[in-house]
Design an enzyme around this catalytic site. Structure first.
Site, PDB file in Angstrom:
ATOM      1  N   GLY A  95       0.851  -1.197   0.000  1.00 21.14           N
ATOM      2  CA  GLY A  95       0.000   0.000   0.000  1.00 21.14           C
ATOM      3  C   GLY A  95       0.879   1.236   0.000  1.00 21.14           C
ATOM      4  N   GLY A  97       2.740   3.718   1.368  1.00 23.55           N
ATOM      5  CA  GLY A  97       3.269   3.993   2.701  1.00 23.55           C
ATOM      6  C   GLY A  97       3.851   5.385   2.817  1.00 23.55           C
ATOM      7  N   ARG A  98       4.127   5.976   1.676  1.00 25.40           N
ATOM      8  CA  ARG A  98       4.663   7.341   1.720  1.00 25.40           C
ATOM      9  C   ARG A  98       4.173   8.159   0.523  1.00 25.40           C
ATOM     10  NH1 ARG A  98      10.851   7.525  -0.306  1.00 25.40           N
ATOM     11  NH2 ARG A  98      10.806   5.788  -1.735  1.00 25.40           N
ATOM     12  N   LYS A 118       4.499  11.992  -3.440  1.00 21.51           N
ATOM     13  CA  LYS A 118       5.373  10.943  -2.897  1.00 21.51           C
ATOM     14  C   LYS A 118       6.270  11.598  -1.857  1.00 21.51           C
ATOM     15  CE  LYS A 118       8.581   7.442  -4.747  1.00 21.51           C
ATOM     16  NZ  LYS A 118       9.025   6.849  -6.015  1.00 21.51           N
ATOM     17  N   ASP A 130       8.782   6.088   7.729  1.00 26.91           N
ATOM     18  CA  ASP A 130       8.426   7.434   8.206  1.00 26.91           C
ATOM     19  C   ASP A 130       7.528   8.186   7.219  1.00 26.91           C
ATOM     20  OD1 ASP A 130      10.155   7.968   6.149  1.00 26.91           O
ATOM     21  OD2 ASP A 130      11.604   9.088   7.347  1.00 26.91           O
ATOM     22  N   GLY A 131       7.250   7.571   6.075  1.00 23.01           N
ATOM     23  CA  GLY A 131       6.366   8.210   5.098  1.00 23.01           C
ATOM     24  C   GLY A 131       7.021   9.337   4.316  1.00 23.01           C
ATOM     25  N   ARG A 188      -1.499  -1.195 -10.399  1.00 22.61           N
ATOM     26  CA  ARG A 188      -0.300  -2.013 -10.509  1.00 22.61           C
ATOM     27  C   ARG A 188      -0.687  -3.481 -10.575  1.00 22.61           C
ATOM     28  NH1 ARG A 188       3.388   1.218  -7.052  1.00 22.61           N
ATOM     29  NH2 ARG A 188       2.263   3.128  -6.611  1.00 22.61           N
ATOM     30  N   ASP A 257       4.609  -4.756  -7.454  1.00 15.63           N
ATOM     31  CA  ASP A 257       3.950  -3.503  -7.069  1.00 15.63           C
ATOM     32  C   ASP A 257       4.530  -2.326  -7.839  1.00 15.63           C
ATOM     33  OD1 ASP A 257       6.154  -4.395  -5.318  1.00 15.63           O
ATOM     34  OD2 ASP A 257       6.014  -2.391  -4.482  1.00 15.63           O
TER      35      ASP A 257
HETATM   36  P1  AMP Z   1       9.166   0.967  -3.218  1.00 12.19           P
HETATM   37  O1  AMP Z   1      10.345   0.098  -2.992  1.00 12.19           O
HETATM   38  O2  AMP Z   1       9.469   2.438  -3.241  1.00 12.19           O
HETATM   39  O3  AMP Z   1       8.342   0.543  -4.361  1.00 12.19           O
HETATM   40  O4  AMP Z   1       8.258   0.804  -1.919  1.00 12.19           O
HETATM   41  C1  AMP Z   1       7.804  -0.434  -1.456  1.00 12.19           C
HETATM   42  C2  AMP Z   1       6.803  -0.224  -0.341  1.00 12.19           C
HETATM   43  O5  AMP Z   1       7.406   0.407   0.787  1.00 12.19           O
HETATM   44  C3  AMP Z   1       5.626   0.648  -0.713  1.00 12.19           C
HETATM   45  O6  AMP Z   1       4.497   0.141  -0.069  1.00 12.19           O
HETATM   46  C4  AMP Z   1       6.019   1.992  -0.156  1.00 12.19           C
HETATM   47  O7  AMP Z   1       4.912   2.802   0.088  1.00 12.19           O
HETATM   48  C5  AMP Z   1       6.723   1.605   1.119  1.00 12.19           C
HETATM   49  N1  AMP Z   1       7.691   2.624   1.539  1.00 12.19           N
HETATM   50  C6  AMP Z   1       8.826   2.977   0.936  1.00 12.19           C
HETATM   51  N2  AMP Z   1       9.462   3.935   1.618  1.00 12.19           N
HETATM   52  C7  AMP Z   1       8.703   4.234   2.689  1.00 12.19           C
HETATM   53  C8  AMP Z   1       8.821   5.164   3.778  1.00 12.19           C
HETATM   54  N3  AMP Z   1       9.856   5.990   3.887  1.00 12.19           N
HETATM   55  N4  AMP Z   1       7.835   5.181   4.674  1.00 12.19           N
HETATM   56  C9  AMP Z   1       6.779   4.348   4.599  1.00 12.19           C
HETATM   57  N5  AMP Z   1       6.621   3.454   3.599  1.00 12.19           N
HETATM   58  C10 AMP Z   1       7.569   3.384   2.654  1.00 12.19           C
HETATM   59 MG    MG Z   2       6.794   0.949  -5.239  1.00 12.96          MG
END
Ligand code: AMP
Ligand code: MG
Length: 486
Positions: A95, A97-98, A118, A130-131, A188, A257
């Site tokens: 989902g 997350g940030r 983002k 930390d989002g 996705r 994803d």
């Molecule tokens: P990504 O590798 O960027 O595709 O992210 C994979 C998952 O990790 C996704 O669900 C993102 O929303 C979550 N995510 C990545 N970085 C963060 C962050 N700093 N805080 C919270 N969720 C994160």
């Molecule tokens: Mg991603």
């Protein structure tokens, strides 16, 4: 005549129509961007704003507020999207997350695009994160996605990067930032894996119908529309991954994803362009097995598409064995579809207007010669369009020249075809790093602006390009590593 006294606020031109949030509630969580201390627009994409029918000047003037988190563009209704995904082969519920989907903007021409932030703070899907996002990686996504667009590769776009004035904690403290991403959609493969994991056929069908409506509306009335849709998704990925390979792009984290049903490149994390040609090239620090190596990308795309087909299997046919057979027959088309796109692209890069049986072998021989010599992928391809190709394999050159002479088009036309298909300028890692360092440490944006200007005309031969065409000094290139930045 009637006197009008009311002063209308200058409008940016947003026209939101947020259909995703009308889907079943399990597909999202409510969200609001975190307020930030001292937002500052670092870069605003005027050309893209205009393409979207927005007033670029007004957008730039209010971007710090409305694209940094402290206020919202008029009509935005933020949500975090639910999705799942296979990360390096392992299934996880994920989902946004940030990130937050602000909604869908409809351009004056009637095109619907997602507008998302983002790095805008925590959501229900943040888990331990930390989002937030750091300025460097958000500028990196901006630069590389805009370069991809100029290269003609389908991609999400970057509308703005706003520095938050707040630090984010990574291996060290870094300046924080929010990126505004524009996408055909954020549907996705993992969105469907999420729906499948819920084991709710109504949800799955609603989501599939929504996706068809957004990206394959022409199929809506057809018999076996879900099978036709699967085929369309497969065809787009085959075309996309061929384009990546033709320009030397390595996505770096092709988790399910991070694969969009629209066929756009999405989620620029540890991606990079290859300098020296080697299909085994990996830059990502977290990809220790080389799962997402340059030459593995077609295979991984197919692996991801198998996960997609599994997720939508109940829609393909009521009887499972029949559904499996339909999925398999569609998936089996992927390798040939990829090869066809790849070979067609190679022909253009070789200056060939027509097809001969030996063209694949001719291209393979060229790639092998490049690999043996540790040649620079971009520059060696580009040199074929000149009178002095930079490949010292006389036998290959003789075969290629003979092949060119068997077509009716003159050499000048072949060279123009090659120039239009083999870029002079790509976002080389050392140049991107140099621009990011100047922007995030020294506050000097001019290095990035010059780089962006060159990247916006990748196929042109202009003297200003010269510095961007040089491969990295060898000590820089061998150890280059990219990070997810999470
Ligand atoms: P990504 O590798 O960027 O595709 O992210 C994979 C998952 O990790 C996704 O669900 C993102 O929303 C979550 N995510 C990545 N970085 C963060 C962050 N700093 N805080 C919270 N969720 C994160
Ligand atoms: Mg991603």
């Amino acid at each position: 005549m009637e006197q009008k006294n009311e002063v209308t606020a200058p409008r940016v031109g947003w026209r939101f129509d947020n259909t995703y949030r009308r889907l079943p509630a399990e597909l999202r969580a409510p969200g609001a961007p975190a307020k930030v201390r001292a937002p500052r627009a670092v870069v605003v994409n005027h050309a893209l704003a205009q393409e979207l029918g927005l007033d670029a000047e007004r957008l730039a003037a209010e971007a710090a507020e409305t694209l940094g988190g402290n206020a919202l563009p008029e009509g935005a209704e933020p949500i975090a999207q639910a999705y799942a995904g296979h990360q390096f082969g392992h299934f996880t519920m994920l989902g946004d997350g940030r990130a937050l989907l602000l909604g869908e903007h409809v351009t004056p021409a009637g095109k619907r695009v997602d507008v998302a932030l983002k790095g805008s703070g925590r959501t229900q899907f943040s888990r331990r994160g930390d989002g937030r996002a750091a300025l460097g990686p958000m500028l990196r996504e901006y630069i590389v996605s805009e370069a991809m667009n100029a290269l003609g590769v389908p991609t999400t776009r970057s509308l703005a990067v706003v520095a938050t004035g707040e630090p984010v904690m990574r291996e060290s403290m870094l300046p924080g930032a929010v990126l505004t991403r524009i996408a055909a959609s954020h549907l996705r493969v993992g969105t469907f894996e999420y729906a499948a994991a819920r084991r709710d056929p109504v949800l799955l069908r609603a989501l599939a119908d929504y996706a068809i409506d957004r990206h394959d509306a022409a199929l809506a009335g057809s018999d076996e529309k879900y099978v036709a849709w699967l085929r369309a998704v497969i065809a787009r990925q085959a075309s996309l991954v061929a384009k990546w390979l033709l320009c030397g792009f390595i996505h770096g984290v092709m988790n399910t994803d991070n694969m969009a049903l629209s066929g756009e490149t999405i989620d620029y994390g540890p991606c990079a362009f290859m300098d020296t040609y080697d299909p085994a090239t990996v830059f990502s620090s977290i990809d220790q097995q080389g799962r997402y190596a340059f030459g593995n990308q077609p295979r991984i795309a197919q692996w991801n598409l198998i996960r997609f087909a599994e997720a939508i299997l109940p829609l393909l046919h009521d009887e499972e064995p029949r559904a499996v057979a339909l999925a398999e027959s569609a998936l089996n088309e992927f390798p040939a579809a990829f090869e066809q796109n790849w070979l067609a692209g190679l022909r253009r890069k070789l200056g060939l207007f027509n097809a001969e049986d030996g063209d694949g072998a001719l291209a393979e021989a060229f790639l092998s010669a490049m690999k043996e010599r540790g040649a620079d992928y971009t520059n060696t391809w580009r040199s074929l369009a000149t009178d002095t190709p930079a490949i010292d394999d006389q036998e290959w050159l003789a075969k290629w020249r003979a092949r060119l002479s068997r077509q009716s088009e003159p050499l000048e036309a072949a060279q123009a075809l090659m120039r239009a298909n083999s870029p002079a300028v790509i976002p080389r890692n050392h140049r991107v790093e140099e621009a990011l360092a100047a922007a995030s440490q020294g506050d000097d944006l001019s290095v990035m602006e010059r780089l962006l200007a060159a990247l916006s005309r990748p196929y042109d031969d202009v003297p200003e390009h010269a510095p961007y065409r040089e491969p990295p000094p060898s000590d820089v290139s061998c150890g280059y590593r990219t990070f997810c930045g999470t």
